[in-house]
Design a protein around this motif. Structure first.
Motif, mmCIF file in Angstrom:
data_model
loop_
_atom_site.group_PDB
_atom_site.id
_atom_site.type_symbol
_atom_site.label_atom_id
_atom_site.label_comp_id
_atom_site.label_asym_id
_atom_site.label_seq_id
_atom_site.Cartn_x
_atom_site.Cartn_y
_atom_site.Cartn_z
ATOM 1 N N CYS A 88 -40.102 84.974 -3.175
ATOM 2 C CA CYS A 88 -41.147 85.774 -3.733
ATOM 3 C C CYS A 88 -42.268 84.479 -4.343
ATOM 4 O O CYS A 88 -43.585 84.873 -4.025
ATOM 5 N N PHE A 89 -41.806 83.328 -4.563
ATOM 6 C CA PHE A 89 -42.745 82.343 -4.862
ATOM 7 C C PHE A 89 -43.729 82.166 -3.659
ATOM 8 O O PHE A 89 -44.811 81.467 -3.831
ATOM 9 N N ARG A 90 -43.253 82.435 -2.307
ATOM 10 C CA ARG A 90 -44.201 82.284 -1.189
ATOM 11 C C ARG A 90 -44.740 83.475 -0.823
ATOM 12 O O ARG A 90 -45.392 83.447 0.243
ATOM 13 N N SER A 91 -44.879 84.531 -1.209
ATOM 14 C CA SER A 91 -45.247 85.756 -1.168
ATOM 15 C C SER A 91 -46.881 85.996 -1.240
ATOM 16 O O SER A 91 -47.516 85.520 -2.419
ATOM 17 N N GLU A 92 -47.565 86.481 -0.681
ATOM 18 C CA GLU A 92 -48.999 86.900 -0.952
ATOM 19 C C GLU A 92 -49.190 87.708 -1.900
ATOM 20 O O GLU A 92 -50.269 87.515 -2.828
ATOM 21 N N ASP A 93 -48.178 88.652 -2.369
ATOM 22 C CA ASP A 93 -48.176 89.305 -3.516
ATOM 23 C C ASP A 93 -48.181 88.608 -4.863
ATOM 24 O O ASP A 93 -48.955 88.935 -5.721
ATOM 25 N N LEU A 94 -47.562 87.703 -4.862
ATOM 26 C CA LEU A 94 -47.354 86.951 -6.099
ATOM 27 C C LEU A 94 -48.748 86.216 -6.246
ATOM 28 O O LEU A 94 -49.254 85.964 -7.395
ATOM 29 N N LYS A 95 -49.362 85.730 -5.402
ATOM 30 C CA LYS A 95 -50.731 84.814 -5.294
ATOM 31 C C LYS A 95 -51.728 85.845 -5.840
ATOM 32 O O LYS A 95 -52.346 85.553 -6.582
ATOM 33 N N GLU A 96 -51.680 87.110 -5.268
ATOM 34 C CA GLU A 96 -52.529 88.158 -5.610
ATOM 35 C C GLU A 96 -52.278 88.630 -7.061
ATOM 36 O O GLU A 96 -53.221 88.665 -7.814
ATOM 37 N N GLY A 97 -50.865 88.686 -7.647
ATOM 38 C CA GLY A 97 -50.840 89.115 -8.838
ATOM 39 C C GLY A 97 -51.412 88.111 -9.954
ATOM 40 O O GLY A 97 -51.877 88.478 -10.966
ATOM 41 N N VAL A 98 -50.977 86.825 -9.458
ATOM 42 C CA VAL A 98 -51.453 85.938 -10.356
ATOM 43 C C VAL A 98 -53.130 85.749 -10.587
ATOM 44 O O VAL A 98 -53.774 85.717 -11.574
ATOM 45 N N ARG A 99 -53.939 85.780 -9.218
ATOM 46 C CA ARG A 99 -55.261 85.798 -9.169
ATOM 47 C C ARG A 99 -55.825 86.841 -10.013
ATOM 48 O O ARG A 99 -56.676 86.896 -10.840
ATOM 49 N N ALA A 100 -55.045 88.328 -9.809
ATOM 50 C CA ALA A 100 -55.788 89.498 -10.455
ATOM 51 C C ALA A 100 -55.664 89.377 -11.967
ATOM 52 O O ALA A 100 -56.468 89.593 -12.717
ATOM 53 N N PHE A 101 -54.579 88.733 -12.410
ATOM 54 C CA PHE A 101 -54.254 88.245 -13.844
ATOM 55 C C PHE A 101 -55.412 87.458 -14.421
ATOM 56 O O PHE A 101 -55.948 87.883 -15.375
ATOM 57 N N GLY A 102 -55.612 86.275 -13.625
ATOM 58 C CA GLY A 102 -56.682 85.565 -14.031
ATOM 59 C C GLY A 102 -58.062 86.260 -14.297
ATOM 60 O O GLY A 102 -59.307 85.861 -15.105
ATOM 61 N N GLU A 103 -58.432 87.201 -13.160
ATOM 62 C CA GLU A 103 -59.641 87.761 -13.098
ATOM 63 C C GLU A 103 -59.574 89.073 -13.946
ATOM 64 O O GLU A 103 -60.663 89.732 -13.722
ATOM 65 N N LYS A 104 -58.577 89.432 -14.645
ATOM 66 C CA LYS A 104 -58.237 90.559 -15.472
ATOM 67 C C LYS A 104 -58.797 91.902 -14.605
ATOM 68 O O LYS A 104 -59.760 92.589 -14.967
ATOM 69 N N ARG A 105 -58.229 91.982 -13.642
ATOM 70 C CA ARG A 105 -58.487 93.126 -12.549
ATOM 71 C C ARG A 105 -57.124 93.759 -11.959
ATOM 72 O O ARG A 105 -56.086 92.938 -12.164
ATOM 73 N N PRO A 106 -57.092 94.957 -11.616
ATOM 74 C CA PRO A 106 -55.953 95.541 -11.257
ATOM 75 C C PRO A 106 -55.566 94.629 -9.735
ATOM 76 O O PRO A 106 -56.328 94.280 -8.884
ATOM 77 N N ALA A 107 -54.373 94.429 -9.372
ATOM 78 C CA ALA A 107 -53.952 93.831 -8.184
ATOM 79 C C ALA A 107 -53.999 94.429 -6.908
ATOM 80 O O ALA A 107 -53.710 95.987 -7.238
ATOM 81 N N ARG A 108 -54.337 94.196 -5.685
ATOM 82 C CA ARG A 108 -54.362 94.752 -4.531
ATOM 83 C C ARG A 108 -53.095 94.348 -3.817
ATOM 84 O O ARG A 108 -53.134 93.324 -3.163
ATOM 85 N N TRP A 109 -51.778 95.007 -3.917
ATOM 86 C CA TRP A 109 -50.741 94.763 -3.334
ATOM 87 C C TRP A 109 -50.655 94.776 -1.791
ATOM 88 O O TRP A 109 -51.310 95.844 -1.188
ATOM 89 N N ARG A 110 -50.163 93.943 -1.000
ATOM 90 C CA ARG A 110 -50.044 93.965 0.190
ATOM 91 C C ARG A 110 -48.496 94.154 0.991
ATOM 92 O O ARG A 110 -48.216 93.901 2.068
ATOM 93 N N ASN A 111 -47.409 94.172 -0.029
ATOM 94 C CA ASN A 111 -46.121 94.159 0.308
ATOM 95 C C ASN A 111 -45.610 93.089 1.265
ATOM 96 O O ASN A 111 -44.814 93.287 2.106
ATOM 97 N N ARG A 112 -46.302 91.711 1.010
ATOM 98 C CA ARG A 112 -45.817 90.811 1.859
ATOM 99 C C ARG A 112 -46.143 89.448 1.051
ATOM 100 O O ARG A 112 -46.799 89.420 0.244
#
Length: 268
Positions: free
Chosen positions: A244-268
């Motif tokens: 999970c620490f290497r997933s694109e979704d965790l990077k996106e989730g953290v980025r979305a948190f910082g940008e205060k927007r909904p995450a765009r999940w890619r399931n990878r």
């Protein structure tokens, strides 16, 4: 500025540890987690109260710096290392020190209690909340696979259906719901919170220390035996979390948190 842990002795036999990171809603950074682990390994007070400053208990892991410093142009490997450093090792050390503390611990939930902050509170023997707070677990909103040891703690405390609701929906619950679920032991008015927590701590500090430490050990070992996993299964769960620490979704989730927007999940 890193956060800190304030230490005082508000009553005879009671030490109070106060999480203070007001600029980040008492997020748990390395300085706070390392200090908690250090203090809990060296204290010998009959009772410890854990609380927070500025109307907050803790907003959980300090992922704000991670989203700013590591997500942008970082490779997956760099991000994974930084993410694991933040949410695994120092947090695990603080939790282990809290769970191993031989005498009584009381969490005074002085404000919202989220994510890692909620697991920290659940690691205390008793929890008192004031009636205006929210409690929640947001891993599903961040793309994070939570640790199996942390999830086991919630299963033991509130059962399987409510653990699923807390972790899979990722919604916050109010203090009254938390009381019904067993996440907290008492709910009081905000002005009564610290007094109630100190009253409990003083009563605990006045009880037989051999009984407190002995019964805590029995409870801990019974829960540990009930939750024991096959070693191969445990390795699989650890690998799942590390992936999970290497997933694109965790990077996106953290980025979305910082940008205060909904995450765009890619399931990878």
């Amino acid at each position: 500025m890193p956060g800190e842990v304030l230490v005082d002795e508000p009553a005879d036999g009671v030490v109070r540890l106060t999480i203070s990171n007001p600029e980040k809603r008492n997020a748990l950074d390395h300085a706070i987690l390392d200090r908690l682990a250090e203090l809990l390994r060296t204290l010998d007070a009959p009772a410890v109260v854990l609380t927070g400053t500025h109307g907050m208990f803790s907003s959980g892991y300090d992922i704000g710096d991670l989203s700013i410093d590591s997500v942008g142009a970082a490779t997956s490997d760099v991000f994974a290392v930084e993410a694991e450093k933040l949410v695994a090792h120092p947090f695990a050390a603080a939790i282990q020190a809290l769970e191993a503390y031989p005498y009584a611990t009381v969490a005074a939930l002085s404000g919202h209690t989220i994510g890692g902050g909620l697991e920290l509170a659940l690691s205390c023997d008793l929890r008192v909340a004031h009636d205006g707070i929210l409690l929640g677990m947001p891993p599903a909103k961040l793309g994070l696979v939570y640790s199996h040891t942390g999830l086991r703690k919630f299963l033991d405390a509130i059962g399987e259906p409510r653990t699923r609701e807390l972790f899979l929906l990722g919604r916050n619950v109010d203090a009254a719901t938390a009381l019904r679920w067993g996440l907290v032991n008492r709910v009081v008015g905000e002005s009564e919170l610290q007094e109630t927590a100190l009253d409990l701590a003083e009563e605990l500090a006045g009880n037989a220390p051999l009984s407190i430490s002995g019964n805590k050990r029995v409870i801990r070992e019974l829960l540990r035996a009930r939750g024991a996993l096959d070693p191969d299964v445990e390795r699989e769960l650890l690998a799942l979390r590390e992936a999970c620490f290497r997933s694109e979704d965790l990077k996106e989730g953290v980025r979305a948190f910082g940008e205060k927007r909904p995450a765009r999940w890619r399931n990878r």
